[in-house]
Design a protein around this motif. Sequence first.
Motif, PDB file in Angstrom:
ATOM      1  N   VAL A   1       3.239 -10.840 -10.724  1.00  0.00           N
ATOM      2  CA  VAL A   1       3.793 -10.374  -9.447  1.00  0.00           C
ATOM      3  C   VAL A   1       2.748 -10.510  -8.347  1.00  0.00           C
ATOM      4  O   VAL A   1       3.062 -10.891  -7.219  1.00  0.00           O
ATOM      5  N   ARG A   2       1.511 -10.226  -8.666  1.00  0.00           N
ATOM      6  CA  ARG A   2       0.446 -10.344  -7.645  1.00  0.00           C
ATOM      7  C   ARG A   2       0.414 -11.748  -7.053  1.00  0.00           C
ATOM      8  O   ARG A   2       0.283 -11.917  -5.845  1.00  0.00           O
ATOM      9  N   CYS A   3       0.531 -12.715  -7.920  1.00  0.00           N
ATOM     10  CA  CYS A   3       0.453 -14.098  -7.432  1.00  0.00           C
ATOM     11  C   CYS A   3       1.642 -14.447  -6.532  1.00  0.00           C
ATOM     12  O   CYS A   3       1.484 -15.066  -5.468  1.00  0.00           O
ATOM     13  N   VAL A   4       2.807 -14.052  -6.976  1.00  0.00           N
ATOM     14  CA  VAL A   4       3.972 -14.326  -6.143  1.00  0.00           C
ATOM     15  C   VAL A   4       3.856 -13.554  -4.829  1.00  0.00           C
ATOM     16  O   VAL A   4       4.186 -14.061  -3.756  1.00  0.00           O
ATOM     17  N   SER A   5       3.363 -12.349  -4.945  1.00  0.00           N
ATOM     18  CA  SER A   5       3.210 -11.528  -3.759  1.00  0.00           C
ATOM     19  C   SER A   5       2.261 -12.185  -2.761  1.00  0.00           C
ATOM     20  O   SER A   5       2.433 -12.058  -1.540  1.00  0.00           O
TER      21      SER A   5
ATOM     22  N   THR B   1       0.120  10.420   0.287  1.00  0.00           N
ATOM     23  CA  THR B   1       1.367  10.343   1.060  1.00  0.00           C
ATOM     24  C   THR B   1       1.885   8.911   1.086  1.00  0.00           C
ATOM     25  O   THR B   1       3.051   8.625   0.796  1.00  0.00           O
ATOM     26  N   ARG B   2       0.971   8.022   1.435  1.00  0.00           N
ATOM     27  CA  ARG B   2       1.389   6.628   1.596  1.00  0.00           C
ATOM     28  C   ARG B   2       1.908   6.038   0.291  1.00  0.00           C
ATOM     29  O   ARG B   2       2.906   5.319   0.266  1.00  0.00           O
ATOM     30  N   GLN B   3       1.240   6.339  -0.770  1.00  0.00           N
ATOM     31  CA  GLN B   3       1.712   5.823  -2.052  1.00  0.00           C
ATOM     32  C   GLN B   3       3.070   6.414  -2.419  1.00  0.00           C
ATOM     33  O   GLN B   3       3.946   5.716  -2.935  1.00  0.00           O
ATOM     34  N   GLU B   4       3.225   7.671  -2.109  1.00  0.00           N
ATOM     35  CA  GLU B   4       4.512   8.296  -2.401  1.00  0.00           C
ATOM     36  C   GLU B   4       5.620   7.679  -1.537  1.00  0.00           C
ATOM     37  O   GLU B   4       6.741   7.463  -2.000  1.00  0.00           O
ATOM     38  N   VAL B   5       5.295   7.362  -0.292  1.00  0.00           N
ATOM     39  CA  VAL B   5       6.276   6.707   0.571  1.00  0.00           C
ATOM     40  C   VAL B   5       6.689   5.371  -0.036  1.00  0.00           C
ATOM     41  O   VAL B   5       7.880   5.026  -0.088  1.00  0.00           O
ATOM     42  N   VAL B   6       5.712   4.622  -0.499  1.00  0.00           N
ATOM     43  CA  VAL B   6       6.018   3.337  -1.122  1.00  0.00           C
ATOM     44  C   VAL B   6       6.919   3.541  -2.338  1.00  0.00           C
ATOM     45  O   VAL B   6       7.912   2.828  -2.515  1.00  0.00           O
TER      46      VAL B   6
ATOM     47  N   VAL C   1      -7.582  -6.411   7.950  1.00  0.00           N
ATOM     48  CA  VAL C   1      -7.221  -6.834   6.597  1.00  0.00           C
ATOM     49  C   VAL C   1      -6.527  -5.694   5.846  1.00  0.00           C
ATOM     50  O   VAL C   1      -5.531  -5.896   5.156  1.00  0.00           O
ATOM     51  N   ASP C   2      -7.023  -4.510   6.002  1.00  0.00           N
ATOM     52  CA  ASP C   2      -6.399  -3.375   5.307  1.00  0.00           C
ATOM     53  C   ASP C   2      -5.023  -3.058   5.891  1.00  0.00           C
ATOM     54  O   ASP C   2      -4.098  -2.666   5.177  1.00  0.00           O
ATOM     55  N   GLN C   3      -4.884  -3.240   7.173  1.00  0.00           N
ATOM     56  CA  GLN C   3      -3.558  -3.068   7.770  1.00  0.00           C
ATOM     57  C   GLN C   3      -2.576  -4.065   7.142  1.00  0.00           C
ATOM     58  O   GLN C   3      -1.460  -3.705   6.778  1.00  0.00           O
ATOM     59  N   VAL C   4      -3.024  -5.297   7.046  1.00  0.00           N
ATOM     60  CA  VAL C   4      -2.165  -6.305   6.446  1.00  0.00           C
ATOM     61  C   VAL C   4      -1.801  -5.899   5.013  1.00  0.00           C
ATOM     62  O   VAL C   4      -0.661  -6.059   4.585  1.00  0.00           O
ATOM     63  N   ARG C   5      -2.767  -5.363   4.285  1.00  0.00           N
ATOM     64  CA  ARG C   5      -2.480  -4.946   2.906  1.00  0.00           C
ATOM     65  C   ARG C   5      -1.308  -3.963   2.859  1.00  0.00           C
ATOM     66  O   ARG C   5      -0.429  -4.078   2.000  1.00  0.00           O
ATOM     67  N   CYS C   6      -1.293  -3.039   3.787  1.00  0.00           N
ATOM     68  CA  CYS C   6      -0.225  -2.031   3.770  1.00  0.00           C
ATOM     69  C   CYS C   6       1.137  -2.665   4.074  1.00  0.00           C
ATOM     70  O   CYS C   6       2.138  -2.367   3.416  1.00  0.00           O
TER      71      CYS C   6
ATOM     72  N   VAL D   1       2.050  -3.167  -8.004  1.00  0.00           N
ATOM     73  CA  VAL D   1       1.290  -4.014  -7.090  1.00  0.00           C
ATOM     74  C   VAL D   1       1.270  -3.411  -5.689  1.00  0.00           C
ATOM     75  O   VAL D   1       0.225  -3.367  -5.026  1.00  0.00           O
ATOM     76  N   ALA D   2       2.399  -2.919  -5.253  1.00  0.00           N
ATOM     77  CA  ALA D   2       2.494  -2.350  -3.907  1.00  0.00           C
ATOM     78  C   ALA D   2       1.603  -1.113  -3.778  1.00  0.00           C
ATOM     79  O   ALA D   2       0.823  -0.976  -2.820  1.00  0.00           O
ATOM     80  N   VAL D   3       1.733  -0.239  -4.752  1.00  0.00           N
ATOM     81  CA  VAL D   3       0.917   0.982  -4.725  1.00  0.00           C
ATOM     82  C   VAL D   3      -0.569   0.626  -4.740  1.00  0.00           C
ATOM     83  O   VAL D   3      -1.380   1.242  -4.041  1.00  0.00           O
ATOM     84  N   ASP D   4      -0.874  -0.386  -5.492  1.00  0.00           N
ATOM     85  CA  ASP D   4      -2.265  -0.818  -5.598  1.00  0.00           C
ATOM     86  C   ASP D   4      -2.778  -1.376  -4.270  1.00  0.00           C
ATOM     87  O   ASP D   4      -3.933  -1.140  -3.897  1.00  0.00           O
ATOM     88  N   LEU D   5      -1.915  -2.109  -3.580  1.00  0.00           N
ATOM     89  CA  LEU D   5      -2.312  -2.653  -2.271  1.00  0.00           C
ATOM     90  C   LEU D   5      -2.656  -1.522  -1.314  1.00  0.00           C
ATOM     91  O   LEU D   5      -3.646  -1.598  -0.567  1.00  0.00           O
ATOM     92  N   ILE D   6      -1.860  -0.475  -1.353  1.00  0.00           N
ATOM     93  CA  ILE D   6      -2.151   0.693  -0.512  1.00  0.00           C
ATOM     94  C   ILE D   6      -3.505   1.276  -0.901  1.00  0.00           C
ATOM     95  O   ILE D   6      -4.341   1.597  -0.031  1.00  0.00           O
ATOM     96  N   ALA D   7      -3.720   1.394  -2.191  1.00  0.00           N
ATOM     97  CA  ALA D   7      -4.987   1.954  -2.662  1.00  0.00           C
ATOM     98  C   ALA D   7      -6.165   1.135  -2.156  1.00  0.00           C
ATOM     99  O   ALA D   7      -7.153   1.690  -1.643  1.00  0.00           O
ATOM    100  N   GLN D   8      -6.065  -0.163  -2.282  1.00  0.00           N
ATOM    101  CA  GLN D   8      -7.167  -1.022  -1.825  1.00  0.00           C
ATOM    102  C   GLN D   8      -7.436  -0.837  -0.340  1.00  0.00           C
ATOM    103  O   GLN D   8      -8.584  -0.871   0.105  1.00  0.00           O
ATOM    104  N   ALA D   9      -6.356  -0.653   0.400  1.00  0.00           N
ATOM    105  CA  ALA D   9      -6.534  -0.465   1.833  1.00  0.00           C
ATOM    106  C   ALA D   9      -7.293   0.821   2.143  1.00  0.00           C
ATOM    107  O   ALA D   9      -7.762   1.027   3.256  1.00  0.00           O
TER     108      ALA D   9
END
Lengths: 191, 191, 191, 191
Positions: free
Chosen positions: C146-150, D86-91, D143-148, D179-187
């Motif tokens: 999924v990461r890659c597609v994402s 909060t953000r992860q829960e929103v996702v 870059v972190d904004q884009v991640r979110c 993957v989505a939750v992880d992107l938030i975390a990285q940000a």
Amino acid sequence: MDGTRQRRRGDTRQRIQDVALELFAEQGYEKTSLREIAERLEVTKAALYYHFKTKEEILVSIFEDLSRPIEDLVAWGRAQPPTLETRQEVVRRYSDVLAGAAPLFRFMHDNQATVRELRIGEMFKNRALGLRDILVDPEADLVDQVRCVSALFTLHAGMFALHDLGADPEARRKAVLEVAVDLIAQAHRDG
Amino acid sequence: MDGTRQRRRGDTRQRIQDVALELFAEQGYEKTSLREIAERLEVTKAALYYHFKTKEEILVSIFEDLSRPIEDLVAWGRAQPPTLETRQEVVRRYSDVLAGAAPLFRFMHDNQATVRELRIGEMFKNRALGLRDILVDPEADLVDQVRCVSALFTLHAGMFALHDLGADPEARRKAVLEVAVDLIAQAHRDG
Amino acid sequence: MDGTRQRRRGDTRQRIQDVALELFAEQGYEKTSLREIAERLEVTKAALYYHFKTKEEILVSIFEDLSRPIEDLVAWGRAQPPTLETRQEVVRRYSDVLAGAAPLFRFMHDNQATVRELRIGEMFKNRALGLRDILVDPEADLVDQVRCVSALFTLHAGMFALHDLGADPEARRKAVLEVAVDLIAQAHRDG
Amino acid sequence: MDGTRQRRRGDTRQRIQDVALELFAEQGYEKTSLREIAERLEVTKAALYYHFKTKEEILVSIFEDLSRPIEDLVAWGRAQPPTLETRQEVVRRYSDVLAGAAPLFRFMHDNQATVRELRIGEMFKNRALGLRDILVDPEADLVDQVRCVSALFTLHAGMFALHDLGADPEARRKAVLEVAVDLIAQAHRDG
DNA sequence: TATGAATGAGTATTCATTCAT
DNA sequence: AATGAATGAATACTCATTCAT
């Protein structure tokens, strides 16, 4: 050597007429577009206009070329005495004429509504009336007049609408001709 | 009182069929546009589409309504013994049928190229073959078979192509019918 | 001098494609009519049909011209070893490709329902799957797949849906690319 | 007893919405005609107009009914402190919302060009921006904004474009969410 | 002896919408 | 709560024809 390309030089006009008649007979005049004719010849539409002024003129030229034998037949018939023998011979010769330009006459037969609006409508009508006047004795009984006209239509129908009566085409043509000749004979029995 | 506007309610479908048949018979199917039909009816083109799904469907509906008598005739003919009398009666009745829906059959006769591509082409062909199978004895001599088919074509031609033989229409129809009936008789002389 | 009229000779096909793409991207494929395209070009609708057989063909021709770089990229990617570096380079190059034909890809992105029914739907899908197969290791963990597609979708979204994140376009593109490249890296962390 | 007919009384409005959404999602908004909707419901087009003022209003009403959960989610998110959790829960909740009204969101995703011109375009954009403002810290690195934002698009893409990654839908949804939750975390790693 | 490019007028068909009943 | 009948405006597309080159 080469051949097609070579031989095609100079006879484009003729080739247009051939292809056009083929398509007109197959699909009708209205449903055949100049694009289609041009494509089948691998030339452009504009090339058609170099050789003919309009779509209608293509048809007229075909008709003029191929219907001369009818004119001749009418002329011949008029010059003969109005006897039974003359009339039967006219019917016989007309049968040959139809067979000799079958695609054209098939087209005329199948597209009467269209043809009527075109220049060839009048032309064809005149030739047909010429024939009729030779075959029909205006003094005769109405029924006998109908018989003579019917002989003509039998010939036409025989050409274009009897494909499923079986029998090979030549046998069919003979049978049709016999019926037509016979109709003429009956119209002359007495009276 | 008022009339037009009032009476028009509810019979639009029928009026479309009437006008369409009139124009189709007059000018041919392809040369008659829906715009023309609509204009003559003083409705919009879209109104035609409320009543019929396509242009072709207008024609089909007309054909279905008006060609039922042929179906009936074929059905009747099939139920009779295959005698001379039956066949002559079929010819007589067919003459009536043609006279009863002359505009439709004139249209069919004049637009064969077009009709062949349309749904009604197949329908009409089937009915015609039905008639032919009743009139023609497959065991008979080919010439006699042609006589029977010719009887049919004489009827058609009599309707649509004898307008200049003079004589009043009813007299003409009788003469044509006599020739047709006679053709059937000849086909049964001996054999 | 003069210019417009002069220069227009011979490049009409190209001009149609340009205007069409502009309008398709702006308003969508369905809502863009050939009338509109023709008017903007100051030619008749029929002129469009001289150059293209259908509305859809205009779109197909645009797609074929502009999507070649993707084909090339897929071909290149397939020829490389399936390593992290390859994949990251593919993502980088894809970002360039998107930027190089932005209006087309904006159109593809915004009109997916329409595109799916069109010939280019299949074409585009194939190219997209080609890319995916290069980026995604089918043996890998689903999450990493999924990461890659994402990464791919991030690139797309970055092009077409981030106009309000502020920042200048080039900075935005760089940031988006960094996220995408990073997603690929994460997918290769271990596994 | 009976059933369908009986139960249909009174819920026509709802049934229109159901069928309309089904068709909109399947074929797009423009390519779905009111005739089609009416036919599938076995009512007349005019009946649709009893329940809705325009075609667009059908869509608006569907959107209003089904997108309320997003409004609620945005409201909830705004009331929370702007933390990672909060953000992860929103996702997470957004993932549920998407799954709960998949056909609507598939429609929105596939018809962006169309939607943009419609009333719901603005509505949806506002909700989306609401979400984005919760997820994105305007002070953060671009870059972190884009991640979110990418987390959001990953969710969408996961719903509508991953059908061929294999794996069962629920597993896929979990992977996408991770993957989505992880992107938030990285940000939020540092910053 | 042709072609490339274009036009003007037309075609069948579809659509969202209206309204009296 | 719904229908039958209709409309106005649009759409994609086709055709015979023209003309500069």
